[in-house]
Design an enzyme around this catalytic site. Structure first.
Site, PDB file in Angstrom:
ATOM      1  N   TYR A 167     -14.501  17.894  -5.503  1.00 12.45           N
ATOM      2  CA  TYR A 167     -14.856  19.114  -4.757  1.00 12.45           C
ATOM      3  C   TYR A 167     -16.366  19.196  -4.552  1.00 12.45           C
ATOM      4  CZ  TYR A 167     -15.063  24.095  -3.559  1.00 12.45           C
ATOM      5  OH  TYR A 167     -15.293  25.284  -2.936  1.00 12.45           O
ATOM      6  N   LYS A 187     -18.526  19.246  -0.970  1.00 13.76           N
ATOM      7  CA  LYS A 187     -19.402  20.350  -0.587  1.00 13.76           C
ATOM      8  C   LYS A 187     -20.870  19.920  -0.561  1.00 13.76           C
ATOM      9  CE  LYS A 187     -16.238  23.499   0.032  1.00 13.76           C
ATOM     10  NZ  LYS A 187     -15.968  24.068   1.367  1.00 13.76           N
ATOM     11  N   ASP A 192      -5.105  21.452  12.756  1.00 11.04           N
ATOM     12  CA  ASP A 192      -5.187  20.789  11.461  1.00 11.04           C
ATOM     13  C   ASP A 192      -6.481  19.988  11.452  1.00 11.04           C
ATOM     14  OD1 ASP A 192      -4.992  19.231   9.181  1.00 11.04           O
ATOM     15  OD2 ASP A 192      -2.857  18.791   9.447  1.00 11.04           O
TER      16      ASP A 192
END
Length: 305
Positions: A151, A155, A58
């Site tokens: 998001y 990134k 994980d």
């Protein structure tokens, strides 16, 4: 030519791009795969592909836990030649109303998870003076779309980590590449139990725009085929196929939408730099216009060796 099989460790391997990459790699005995993911031993589809070992990992775990798992991974084949940081999630929310947990979840998986796994693996690659670190970024690491800010933040941060990492580890013979896909039919929007992909806006002022972006037909259809991505990644890493004879790249856009969006961003940024150059230069010391060669070389994305 070295016939020794390459050992690939792939995160986020239970579905989507990670699973597709494993299926492609496993078709050749020249690849040995360590497939990792959260609860992967129960979630990975059966049958398990050839040359593939499953290992629970994980990426949101603390660094000592991840380091221990990587040590276990190294004991399988004695090395890791290619690390693919593929684990990722996406969520949609108005920035003004974004839940702190939602943002932290995205950053923990997409950015901090990749950083921690890389830290645990790179030290072993450095000792061997051999290895390639692959990141799965996104075209939206370059551009911001409404309601996908978390998001894009993750990134974009991953991109800067990858660029800086390359400059630090290149002297040891190690390589870094970040692939930046556009829209693909994958499981990126699949959430963990009890979580929603999108948080509809509470403020009525955002509803109309949110409906256009997230409503029926608002998001353009994917232009990329997720089943074609693995071969592109493999070709770049191994210097084969379309990548044969080319210099190893730091960044590679994948898909026409990512290619066009990134190109547009670069052209628009150049336009803004030209248009506002007088303001940019208005704050400099008198007579100090020359930028150091050391700085420009250090910022370059191109391998000049």
């Amino acid at each position: 030519m070295d016939k020794t099989p390459k050992v690939w460790l792939i995160t986020g391997a239970t579905s989507g791009l990670g699973l597709s990459l494993i299926n492609t790699l496993s078709s050749s005995p020249s690849n040995l795969i360590i497939a990792t993911g959260r609860n992967i031993t129960t979630r990975f589809p059966r049958p398990i592909p050839p040359n593939t070992t499953l290992l629970d990992l994980d990426v949101t775990s603390p660094l000592p836990t991840i380091t221990s798992t990587i040590t276990a991974a190294l004991s399988i084949h004695g090395r890791i030649d290619v690390l693919v940081n593929n684990a990722g999630i996406s969520r949609m929310s108005v920035l003004e109303e974004m839940d702190e947990k939602l943002l932290r979840d995205v950053l923990e998986v997409n950015l901090f998870g990749a950083v921690k796994v890389t830290q645990a693996v790179v030290r072993h690659m450095r000792e061997r003076r051999e290895g390639t670190v692959v990141f799965v970024g996104a075209g939206m690491g370059w551009v911001g779309l409404p309601f996908l800010g978390g998001y894009s933040m993750s990134k974009g941060g991953l991109t800067m980590f990858a660029e800086t990492l390359q400059k630090e580890i290149a002297p040891f013979g190690l390589r870094t590449v970040i692939f930046e896909p556009g829209g693909f039919d994958s499981d990126l929007t699949v959430t963990r139990e009890g979580e929603a992909f999108a948080q509809p806006p509470e403020a009525k002022e955002y509803v109309e725009l949110f409906s256009k972006v997230y409503g029926s037909g608002g998001i353009p259809p994917s232009q990329g085929d997720v089943n074609k991505v693995p071969q592109a990644i493999i070709d770049v890493v191994k210097g084969e196929g379309l990548a044969k004879g080319r210099q190893f790249p730091l960044r590679v856009a994948l898909g026409p939408d990512a290619l066009d969006a990134i190109r547009q961003k670069c052209n628009e940024q150049l336009h803004l730099l030209d248009e506002w150059e007088d303001v940019s230069l208005s704050v400099m010391h008198e007579g100090r216009r020359e930028t150091s060669r050391w700085l420009l070389d250090g910022c370059s994305m191109l391998n000049k060796s």
